[in-house]
Design an enzyme around this catalytic site. Sequence first.
Site, short mmCIF file in Angstrom:
data_model
loop_
_atom_site.label_atom_id
_atom_site.label_comp_id
_atom_site.label_asym_id
_atom_site.label_seq_id
_atom_site.Cartn_x
_atom_site.Cartn_y
_atom_site.Cartn_z
CG HIS A 102 -2.11 -0.81 1.16
ND1 HIS A 102 -2.55 -1.38 -0.02
CD2 HIS A 102 -3.02 -1.16 2.12
CE1 HIS A 102 -3.68 -2.06 0.22
NE2 HIS A 102 -3.97 -1.94 1.50
CE1 TYR B 52 -9.88 -1.96 12.15
CE2 TYR B 52 -10.01 -0.06 13.60
CZ TYR B 52 -10.24 -1.40 13.36
OH TYR B 52 -10.82 -2.18 14.35
CD GLU B 53 -4.59 -1.68 5.23
OE1 GLU B 53 -3.47 -1.96 5.64
OE2 GLU B 53 -5.20 -2.36 4.39
CB SER B 54 -9.51 2.95 5.74
OG SER B 54 -9.86 2.86 7.11
N GLY B 55 -7.09 5.07 7.07
CA GLY B 55 -6.82 6.45 7.46
C GLY B 55 -7.63 6.92 8.66
#
Lengths: 302, 251
Positions: A102, B52-55
């Site tokens: 990512h 979480y990696e979604s920000g």
Amino acid sequence: MAVPLDEAVRQLIHDGNTVALEGFTHLIPVAAGHEIIRQGLRDLTLVRMTPDIVYDQLIGAGCARRLVFSWGGNPGVGSLHRFRDAVTASWPGPLEIEEHSHAGMANRYVAGASGLPFAVLRGYSGTDLVEHNPNIKTVSCPFTGQELAAVPALNPDVTVIHAQRADTAGNVQLWGIVGIQKEAALAADRVLVTVEEVVDALDPVPGQVILPSRVVDAVSVVPGGAAPSYAHGYYERDNAAYKAWDTIGRDREAFTAWLAELTATASGATAALLSGATSATSTPTASAAPDAGDPEPAGRGA
Amino acid sequence: MTTVTWTSDEIMTVTAARSLRDGMACFVGIGLPSTAANVASRTHAPDLWMIYESGTLGAAPDHLPLSIGDGILADTADAVVSVPEVFNYWLQAGRIDVGFLGAAQIDRYANINTTVIGDYDDPEVRLPGAGGAPEIAASCREVVVIMRHSRRAFVDKVDFVTSVGHGSGSGDRERLGLTGSGPVRVITDLGVLEPDPRSRELTLVGVHPGVEVAAVREATGWDLRISDGLVRTPDPTGAELSVLRSLTGAA
């Protein structure tokens, strides 16, 4: 600037293009992906950090020659079976892949949006991604001598995103999980945005991102255009549809039947096809905006 | 003779939750890590800061999200930032205490594979790929891994190094320029493994109630070392189980 979706796809996306449909779980441009399938586009290099079910559908439909990505799965559910079938059994055709993390993908877009040839990041060191991807190299910091990973800028021919709304001038507003959409749009040569609605004036929203109309080539009004993903403030993620896709995607025959149904359906009804539920509407795609039908690209590069 | 009143998944999840300390900034993977982190935040670690990696920074969902980008995470977060920002400013810059990961395969040096089973160019099984894991494994101060224990998953050498654990042993992370200390613990449905302080090889340091060491060795694809200080995992408390079950929907 508002253009019916089928017309916008026809004008902006061509066989062989590099196309990014971005959206990080939220605001995934599903209806636009379906229109690409419906128009039978071929040999696309599909780019996306998190190819999920709409990419599974594009791959299964034979639109893609190549996939550039960092995580390909059905989020929260499991694998993408059409993607898997293409990689392991070349069905419906072979699929070249270029794999990143990512962070690698995000920085490729950042470089692309910044007009720089490459980006640097820490990481990748010691992973097998390096040996299988010629687009991961190392550079030495000219100041400290530190070794870092380098990845080339990513500049799609076309980026497609979905947003909550646009004004009549084509300024686009999105909020909630904003993902990589801004960078992907600014990195692209052409930008198509599907929106839930067009409004006369954009009310400020906390945490919003604005894409000024000068970087947007076409806006298409597609209510429910992100379903079964979601549009914050408009409708929720249809988790049942993601789970249901596991059954359809797992089986070539079931997928082929799904594909036949999709291609037999007019573009406006797309959003309802997979949602199977409540939230998404099947409101026709054709724009209700006052300046609908003006297909002239207004954005950069035009 | 005791009656087992919890499942092996439940003892695994509760044990993983216990390894998170209150106040930590935790980069949470979806699935088992997310479940365990949410148990921790509702029991002993109310100030666990979940990213979480979604920000979504400081998400506090009232139910378990199905994916890393569910709307509940944005609704409850202290801040929502872009993907480049979460990876560059927060993760890469060293602002995260612990990365919490799952895996398809792990090897004796805690290297992780989520890419392919078999040969890369002709895989037996194509897995989702790297996602955020390589940088989580590289840059968090420490990494905790949670996964079910089996001979297919615990292999002598992973088919593909998606994320570096301890490379080929002591000193490798430093040589590779990785800033975090790497995996400090692997928690499974059978027990707990930690890298040996000197060799960095994963060693069995704990077994869950009712689990025999022989069974753990049998489920491990290398000649597993057993710590001299091997401990028995304490039973899950009623409070831990009720929180976990309220999250997973188990009765």
